[in-house]
Design a protein around this motif. Structure first.
Motif, short mmCIF file in Angstrom:
data_model
loop_
_atom_site.label_atom_id
_atom_site.label_comp_id
_atom_site.label_asym_id
_atom_site.label_seq_id
_atom_site.Cartn_x
_atom_site.Cartn_y
_atom_site.Cartn_z
N GLU A 118 0.79 -1.07 0.06
CA GLU A 118 -0.01 -0.01 0.10
C GLU A 118 0.77 1.28 0.08
O GLU A 118 0.54 2.30 -0.56
CB GLU A 118 -0.91 0.05 1.41
CG GLU A 118 -2.09 -1.09 1.16
CD GLU A 118 -2.82 -1.25 2.38
OE1 GLU A 118 -2.24 -0.94 3.55
OE2 GLU A 118 -3.93 -1.78 2.40
N ASN A 119 1.82 1.06 0.66
CA ASN A 119 2.82 2.49 0.86
C ASN A 119 3.48 2.35 -1.03
O ASN A 119 3.51 3.59 -0.93
CB ASN A 119 3.88 2.24 1.63
CG ASN A 119 3.88 2.80 3.00
OD1 ASN A 119 3.78 3.93 3.09
ND2 ASN A 119 3.72 1.91 4.01
N MET A 126 0.79 4.05 -3.24
CA MET A 126 0.32 5.33 -2.77
C MET A 126 0.28 6.39 -3.99
O MET A 126 -0.72 7.12 -4.36
CB MET A 126 0.68 5.81 -1.28
CG MET A 126 -0.09 7.19 -0.92
SD MET A 126 -1.88 7.00 -0.66
CE MET A 126 -2.08 5.73 0.23
N LEU A 174 -8.44 6.48 -0.72
CA LEU A 174 -7.51 7.34 0.15
C LEU A 174 -8.29 7.14 1.55
O LEU A 174 -7.59 7.15 2.58
CB LEU A 174 -7.32 8.78 -0.24
CG LEU A 174 -6.05 8.90 -1.42
CD1 LEU A 174 -6.27 10.44 -1.71
CD2 LEU A 174 -5.02 8.31 -0.90
N LEU A 204 2.41 12.35 2.54
CA LEU A 204 1.28 12.42 1.50
C LEU A 204 1.89 13.18 0.49
O LEU A 204 1.76 13.11 -0.73
CB LEU A 204 0.09 12.68 1.74
CG LEU A 204 -0.92 11.22 2.00
CD1 LEU A 204 -2.16 11.62 2.13
CD2 LEU A 204 -0.98 10.30 0.91
#
Lengths: 236, 858
Positions: free
Chosen positions: A101-102, A105, B4, B294
């Protein structure tokens, strides 16, 4: 990537600090370069400028044909999602996401379909030999493994350039060597341009060209003998 | 965005479940109180309308005098019947009777003419007893019909006796039939009884009088024309109106009380928004690192903002759902308290057998909650989306919230306070509770804003004081506190708001009680006060016969008796006011406390009052209708209009809409009402009060359910009534206090977490656990003191405003302002204890953190 007469000043008046001082240099496509210098020489600031995380006070920064210095924050973010892979010293993996998932992203942020995300994540993890740990959380990985995942995250977007800011700083020697070998391997196999910031001479030597900074300015370049002095030409 | 939400938001919100719960709880608090108060208001009004409509039955018009306390001549019935357009004129008497053995258990008694069966069949009352049995009830003076519910609860069967207390004393009635608990009976929650008209008239001491005539008209009749004819033909005091109009009059009566409830719900929404703002601000600071990471890998500011706002929407929605469910439960719990309070205020019994739930209104509440959550979260989300990611990643967590306060906050505060002042002026000029509510909400919002510059200013002062108190910990604590004046100011504002609300809500009943003490204790002084045990719905006791006063006067030891009769439902310019008739001796100037007359001279007023040629009016009435000494006031009575000059304006608490105080002889002569509300007994000193009390009970206790109280006991009685009237505000206050405590706790714990590295470094250089605990407790204590000081500074003047201005328009009473030192001290103590408890928990957490982990922490 072309840095032309770039200056970055923090603060103003008597407390102003010139972190980057009229710096000019370039990196050819597929080149592995390193930035070295003492603490406070402006190395990390240079990476921030390239990634669009801060704007220069003067000069231009061309990455893959676009002037980052003139980009809006939104465009700079898109640049980081699609063309610039960023590896930090402290890995900066999200502790609540798995390795896979990292890695995925940036693609999720770009709205890529999940099936494509999965395929590209699998390929990136395979490239860094971390496929067997894709479902693990960062706190279940060693430092070296976390940094490999960070490299995979940088690779998954198929970047034009990878910026690595002291990627071995938090690793023991063996793990650090592993990561540096990986970066060299990635550069040779995929042809991605890499700019490495390090203060370790041994790791700096992994690069084809080493640019030494002192007080925000280029002091000297150590590269392949016989290559034209591009930086001095740019500075003019 | 959904990915997300799933990957980032859901996991982070689950990981910090405490803060998430605080956000959801803040929204739920605001929504639940809005829903609860709205459902309560709607249920009361809906049940009112339903009751009035069912009582009206098929009637197109109703003839009545006020709320039917004294009745009018039954000759009016024939007058109405004589009109050609009238099919039926159904006379009714109404009254409240109580069980002789349990005066708290009351029944609404309706007396109707059982002989006119056809007329009675028009009403939504169903008898379950055989018709022949019912017909036997006709003509029996003690026959009564009760509902099946009532009969079941009291184990009554047809033919059994029921002992009741009435205006004519204790009577034994015989249950002759049962009514189905549906329709009108259900509207009264089964507390309804009917008797034949003459029997009811006898029992309620209304022989020759009726309270209401329901007029059934022919199909196609011109109702307006009929109404005008009846108004011309009947005495002027009687009102002729469609039943719906009566319902409107009753609803108007409730307007001010509903405004009070609306004001409370607005306050709760402000508190809820504030709590959400606080929790999301803290949450955003803690998530700053994730959000910065992010941004580094390519999320732009807009994506971050949208993600956080979507989270706020979802949390708001969850909070709204919880709020609606808990609001409905709270409404169910609050209904008895609120109807009790309304009964005390309006001297009427309110029954709400079921909640009136409107899904559309629930949806509005949910939308309001979601909007509040999103609005409160917006500023934190915007800050997080604009933060430079590299600065965030470099920073100590504790520095992340180190923002300078926005400029111009003092100007914003001034603007809000000015607007609040304008709203106050509008409230006074338009006599509008809605403006008062707006003003209060604006003022409370201003408290939050001004807390921030005050925290900044206090920071400079405290930064000098704390190191002087404790060199080692003082400097570090001061730095932590005032590094972010916004956060410190907002926490202090939370404490201040909570304290201010507590002071306001405590001062109101305190001032009420003190005002009543002045009123009852000074103005109506006697040795013993005799009245019925049963009440009409609130504090006002059911009437007792005049013969009781005559009998008490004859007892040995009694020097004299003074009597009083209160009529709370007298019509006056479309509203319902009180008329209070008292014995002439009560107008003696020597008995008036200094300053009692707000206008007029007691020396000049007394002769006119005794002679029945002048009246006093209450300050509320004078204020509401702009009346002054010398003005003539006209009152509708069964014997025609009574027009008298006003000779004085005095405080009075008989009615929230105002009252007229006059000689009791006028009550007898003009209202034809001989029953009494209270009998004041003055002794000659030959017998003790206890001996006299026993004598009264022995002589009259078997005929009437009486209470014989000293002045002190009457004051205690009124104190209890006032406490009951405001009991529901205690529940609201408790809820706000609990949520505020959670907010403060979250803030202090978050601060400890943010200071983790700083505290760890401090411990590395030699600070022991005691020093760390002292620092954290000192921080909590400083914030608590700042909040308490602000709370007192805000709470005291706003309490004065509430009592002297807002309540005049919300509840209609002109109260004396009495500073409740004890309730204020209790509130401050609770705040201090709350803050120190939160600080203690944070201190314990701080000393348990590993030093090495703290140094490494980011």
């Amino acid at each position: 990537m072309v840095f032309r007469n770039v200056t970055k000043v923090f603060g103003s008046g008597a407390s102003a600090v010139r972190a980057v001082n009229d710096l000019s240099f370039s990196l050819s496509r597929g080149e592995f370069g390193s930035l070295m210098g003492p603490s406070g020489s402006g190395k990390t600031t240079v990476l921030h400028l390239i990634a669009g995380l801060t704007a220069p006070t003067g000069g231009s920064i061309i990455v893959d044909g676009d002037d980052v210095a003139r980009m809006t924050a939104t465009d700079a973010a898109a640049l980081r999602r699609r063309r610039i892979g960023y590896i930090l010293q402290s890995f900066n993996l999200m502790p609540f996401l798995t390795a896979a998932e990292n890695v995925g992203m940036p693609l999720v942020l770009d709205g890529i379909r999940q099936s494509e995300v999965d395929a590209r994540v699998a390929a990136a993890l395979a490239m860094v030999a971390m496929s067997h740990r894709e479902a693990h959380l960062p706190n279940q990985l060693s430092g070296g493994e976390q940094q490999r995942v960070a490299v995979a995250r940088a690779l998954v977007i198929e970047p034009a350039i990878i910026l690595a800011d002291e990627p071995t700083g938090n690793l023991d020697r063996a793990a650090a060597v592993n990561v540096m070998n990986l970066l060299r391997d990635v550069n040779e196999r995929t042809g991605v341009t890499i700019l490495l910031v390090t203060h370790d001479a041994e790791f700096g030597a992994y690069a084809r060209r080493v640019l030494r900074l002192v007080d925000g300015a280029l002091e000297r370049i150590d590269g392949i003998p016989g290559e034209p002095d591009r930086e001095r030409q740019l500075g003019k | 965005m959904l990915r997300l939400l799933r990957q980032i938001s859901l996991r982070q919100l689950t990981a910090s479940w405490g803060r998430t719960a605080l956000v959801v709880g803040g929204v739920a608090t605001g929504v639940s109180l809005i829903v609860a108060i709205d459902v309560v208001k709607t249920s009361v009004v809906e049940n009112f309308r339903r009751t009035v409509a069912q009582m009206a039955g098929p009637a197109a018009l109703e003839v009545a005098l006020g709320v039917g306390e004294v009745g009018f001549d039954e000759a009016a019935v024939e007058l109405v019947r004589s009109d050609a357009e009238v099919v039926a004129a159904v006379p009714l008497v109404r009254g409240t009777i109580a069980l002789a053995d349990d005066p708290a258990e009351t029944l609404q008694l309706f007396g109707a003419d059982f002989a006119t069966e056809d007329d009675l069949r028009r009403y939504p009352i169903t008898a379950t007893t055989d018709r022949r049995e019912l017909l036997l009830a006709v003509g029996e003076p003690d026959a009564v019909l009760v509902t099946e519910t009532f009969a079941r609860e009291h184990r009554l069967a047809v033919g059994e006796q029921l002992r009741v207390s009435s205006p004519t004393g204790i009577r034994a009635l015989t249950v002759r039939g049962l009514l189905a608990t549906e329709g009108l009976a259900a509207a009264f929650a089964g507390r309804l009884a009917t008797m034949d008209l003459p029997a009811a008239q006898l029992l309620l001491d209304k022989v020759g009088r009726v309270d209401q005539i329901d007029v059934v008209v022919r199909d196609g009749a011109d109702v307006d024309a009929l109404r005008r004819r009846l108004e011309n033909n009947l005495p002027a005091a009687l009102s002729v109106a469609p039943p719906a109009q009566r319902a409107v009059q009753y609803e108007t009566m409730l307007t001010s009380f509903r405004a009070l409830l609306t004001g409370l719900s607005s306050l709760c929404l402000v508190a809820g928004v504030f709590i959400v703002y606080n929790a999301t601000s803290t949450g955003a600071a803690h998530r700053a690192w994730t959000l910065a990471a992010l941004r580094i890998i390519g999320a732009d500011g807009t994506t971050v903002l949208r993600l956080l706002m979507l989270e706020a929407f979802l949390l708001g929605a969850v909070g709204a759902v919880f709020g609606i469910v808990s609001g409905l439960l709270l409404a169910w719990l609050l209904i008895p308290l609120v109807t009790d309070s309304m009964g005390i205020n309006f001297q009427l019994r309110f029954y709400v057998p079921e909640l009136a739930i409107d899904p559309r209104r629930l949806l509005v509440a949910a939308i309001l909650g979601i909007a509040a959550a999103m609005g409160a979260s917006y500023f934190a989300a915007r800050r997080a989306s604009r933060a430079a990611p590299i600065d965030v990643l470099r920073s100590d967590l504790g520095m992340m919230d180190a923002t300078a306060p926005p400029r111009g906050l003092v100007w914003w505060w001034l603007a809000l306070v000015t607007l609040s002042g304008v709203a106050l002026v509008m409230q006074v000029q338009r006599k509008s509770a809605a403006w008062g509510n707006l003003g209060s909400s604006l003022f409370n919002a201003a408290v939050v804003i001004v807390a921030i510059p005050i925290a900044q200013w206090a920071g400079r002062l405290v930064s000098r004081v704390l190191p002087a108190l404790s060199p080692a910990t003082g400097r570090i604590t001061a730095n932590s506190l005032f590094r972010s004046p916004v956060r410190t100011g907002v926490t202090a504002a939370a404490i201040a708001l909570s304290l201010s609300v507590s002071i306001n809500l405590a001062s109101v009943p305190y001032s009420f009680k003190a005002s009543m003490n002045s009123y009852v204790g000074k103005f109506l002084s006697a040795d013993l006060i005799v009245s019925a045990v049963a009440t009409e719905g609130g504090w006002l006791e059911s009437p007792v016969p005049e013969s009781l006063a005559t009998g008490i006067r004859m007892l040995p030891g009694v020097a004299q008796v003074e009597v009083g009769r209160v009529l709370t439902g007298q019509p006056f310019r479309g509203a319902r006011i009180g008329v209070f008739g008292i014995t002439d001796r009560a107008f003696d100037p020597a008995r008036q406390p200094p300053g009692w007359y707000r206008q007029g001279d007691p020396e000049k007023a007394a002769p006119a009052l005794r002679a029945g040629t002048g009246v006093n009016v209450s300050t509320t009435l004078a204020d509401r209708y702009d009346l002054h000494v010398g003005d003539e006031i006209s009152l509708e009575t069964p014997t025609g209009a009574l027009k008298l000059p006003i000779v004085g304006v005095v405080p009075d608490f008989v009615s929230d809409h105002g009252s007229v105080i006059l000689s009791h002889r006028l009550i007898v002569e003009r209202w034809r009402e001989r029953n009494l509300s209270r009998i004041n007994v003055l002794t000659d000193g030959t017998h003790s009060l206890d001996e006299l009390r026993r004598a009264i009970m022995e002589r009259f206790g078997h005929e009437h359910r009486l209470k014989v109280l000293s002045v002190g006991e009457v004051l205690a009685y009124h104190d209890r009534m006032i406490s009951r009237a405001f009991a529901f505000t205690d529940a609201i206050q408790l809820l706000i206090a609990i949520v505020t405590l959670c907010c403060i706790f979250d803030q202090l714990v978050s601060t400890t977490i943010e200071r983790r590295r700083e505290l760890a470094l401090w411990r590395v250089v030699g600070a022991d656990d005691r020093a760390v605990r002292t620092s954290v407790m000192l921080e909590a204590a400083t914030v608590g003191m700042l909040g308490a000081t602000l709370g007192l500074g805000i709470g005291l003047p706003t309490a004065w405003l509430w009592i002297k201005v807002n309540l005049r328009y919300l509840l209609g009473y002109d109260l004396e302002y009495h500073f409740g030192a004890l309730p204020t001290a209790i509130s401050v103590t609770i705040v201090v204890v709350m803050t120190l408890a939160a600080g203690s928990a944070a201190a314990r957490m701080a000393t348990r953190q590993s030093v090495l982990d703290g140094i490494r922490s980011n």
